[in-house]
Enzyme design. Sequence first.
Site, PDB file in Angstrom:
ATOM      1  N   LYS A  39       0.827  -1.201   0.000  1.00  0.00           N
ATOM      2  CA  LYS A  39       0.000   0.000   0.000  1.00  0.00           C
ATOM      3  C   LYS A  39       0.869   1.262   0.000  1.00  0.00           C
ATOM      4  O   LYS A  39       2.066   1.191   0.351  1.00  0.00           O
ATOM      5  CB  LYS A  39      -0.915  -0.006   1.232  1.00  0.00           C
ATOM      6  CG  LYS A  39      -0.177  -0.100   2.557  1.00  0.00           C
ATOM      7  CD  LYS A  39      -1.104  -0.578   3.665  1.00  0.00           C
ATOM      8  CE  LYS A  39      -0.373  -0.579   4.988  1.00  0.00           C
ATOM      9  NZ  LYS A  39      -1.139  -1.254   6.048  1.00  0.00           N
ATOM     10  N   ARG A 133     -10.565  -0.787  14.563  1.00  0.00           N
ATOM     11  CA  ARG A 133     -10.351   0.036  13.376  1.00  0.00           C
ATOM     12  C   ARG A 133     -11.280  -0.573  12.329  1.00  0.00           C
ATOM     13  O   ARG A 133     -12.483  -0.446  12.469  1.00  0.00           O
ATOM     14  CB  ARG A 133      -8.861  -0.016  13.017  1.00  0.00           C
ATOM     15  CG  ARG A 133      -8.381   1.144  12.242  1.00  0.00           C
ATOM     16  CD  ARG A 133      -6.881   1.126  12.061  1.00  0.00           C
ATOM     17  NE  ARG A 133      -6.410  -0.046  11.320  1.00  0.00           N
ATOM     18  CZ  ARG A 133      -5.167  -0.186  10.864  1.00  0.00           C
ATOM     19  NH1 ARG A 133      -4.268   0.760  11.090  1.00  0.00           N
ATOM     20  NH2 ARG A 133      -4.799  -1.258  10.192  1.00  0.00           N
ATOM     21  N   TYR A 249      15.485  30.715   7.355  1.00  0.00           N
ATOM     22  CA  TYR A 249      14.314  31.361   7.949  1.00  0.00           C
ATOM     23  C   TYR A 249      14.476  31.535   9.458  1.00  0.00           C
ATOM     24  O   TYR A 249      15.089  30.703  10.129  1.00  0.00           O
ATOM     25  CB  TYR A 249      13.054  30.531   7.679  1.00  0.00           C
ATOM     26  CG  TYR A 249      12.555  30.656   6.267  1.00  0.00           C
ATOM     27  CD1 TYR A 249      12.217  31.905   5.727  1.00  0.00           C
ATOM     28  CD2 TYR A 249      12.410  29.535   5.461  1.00  0.00           C
ATOM     29  CE1 TYR A 249      11.753  32.028   4.425  1.00  0.00           C
ATOM     30  CE2 TYR A 249      11.943  29.631   4.172  1.00  0.00           C
ATOM     31  CZ  TYR A 249      11.611  30.894   3.656  1.00  0.00           C
ATOM     32  OH  TYR A 249      11.158  31.002   2.383  1.00  0.00           O
ATOM     33  N   MET A 297      11.017  24.653   2.501  1.00  0.00           N
ATOM     34  CA  MET A 297      10.180  23.779   1.677  1.00  0.00           C
ATOM     35  C   MET A 297      11.026  22.961   0.694  1.00  0.00           C
ATOM     36  O   MET A 297      10.792  21.767   0.506  1.00  0.00           O
ATOM     37  CB  MET A 297       9.140  24.592   0.907  1.00  0.00           C
ATOM     38  CG  MET A 297       8.161  23.715   0.142  1.00  0.00           C
ATOM     39  SD  MET A 297       6.968  24.643  -0.822  1.00  0.00           S
ATOM     40  CE  MET A 297       6.031  25.475   0.441  1.00  0.00           C
TER      41      MET A 297
END
Length: 347
Positions: A39, A133, A249, A297
């Site tokens: 997955k 779940r 930053y 980022m």
Amino acid sequence: MPKQPDPTLRCRVDRDALAANWRALDKMSGGANAGAAVKAQCYGLGIDDCVPALRDAGAMQFFVAHWSEVAALAEHVPASSIRVLHGPVNAQDVDYACQTGAVPVINSLHQAKIWTEGGGGLCNVMVDTGINRLGLSLQNLSEDAVQALNIDTLMSHLACADEDSPMNGRQLTMFHAAVNKVQHERLSLANSAGIALGSDYAFDLTRPGLSLYGGTPRSEFEGLIKQVAFPQAAIIQTRHIEAGETVGYSAAFRAEKAMRIAVLSLGYADGYLRAWDRKGAFQHGDSQLPLLGKVSMDMVIVDLTQRPDLGEGDWLDVPYMLQHAAQQSGLSQYELLTVLGTRFKRS
Ligand SMILES: *Cc1c(COP(=O)(O)O)cnc(C)c1O
């Protein structure tokens, strides 16, 4: 459009290590076969790189969460070997399952009903033994809607297999109570960590995910499981700064002395999260090159003082021994794998 240049972010996926991990887990599973949880694009490492290696190593059952994951997987393995953990939540899903031949995991009475109404066929059933779940309750198993199913594998999922918790034994007992309630061909309980709990937990089929990709959720795996993902980022600029200058930053790092620094093309958008602020370090050979200031980022800034020989275009390793990286960052081994972004060229 012309052919794209090679990116400055890459992640080597060691297919031999992946195959060796599957074989080790299959062996640890004793008489049971190991399947493979694939997955979330093989936990972020890429279907096309990983699934052929798992298939060729011998895996015969492949677990995904969403129906949207079936098509890419079916490029490499028969649809009938694909199990969809979330099951069919509506008639569209049922149609898609019937058309593709991918096998649903039935998790609720609603799913059982719509599966049969939509034509049905072979399915797996998830019984909940305490994780609360997905899955049917033990009482649900006696309902007509469940008794009408054609069940290949009756499954459950462990909540605490990575710990020596009394919960494991309780779930095992409850699973034993479930197995007589419905007809089935096979039984399956253990994820990666569950495999290390021993043969009582293995049944017919185990479902490792994390440990295929280099994760060691329990000490039993140390020395057996190999690192699979090796991320690297390139230096895209270097500069000298003077004592007192700041970096990045919030001016979060201030130089105490003159130093040489490098900008790497790796940021939180690529999965190198702010969790690494004040902790991260990169490697080149034996050199440890500390992260300076905050992760941006698309970039991080690194202390290059130790390695005046390195410059633009050189590659640094992102340390990704999962157990160690998890301890350092506070992220889980699962998160470390699945956050790696799409700008990494996997190969
Ligand atoms: C993800 C998942 C697995 C694999 O678990 P790991 O801890 O990664 O080995 C097995 N079974 C189910 C139901 C899952 O959702």
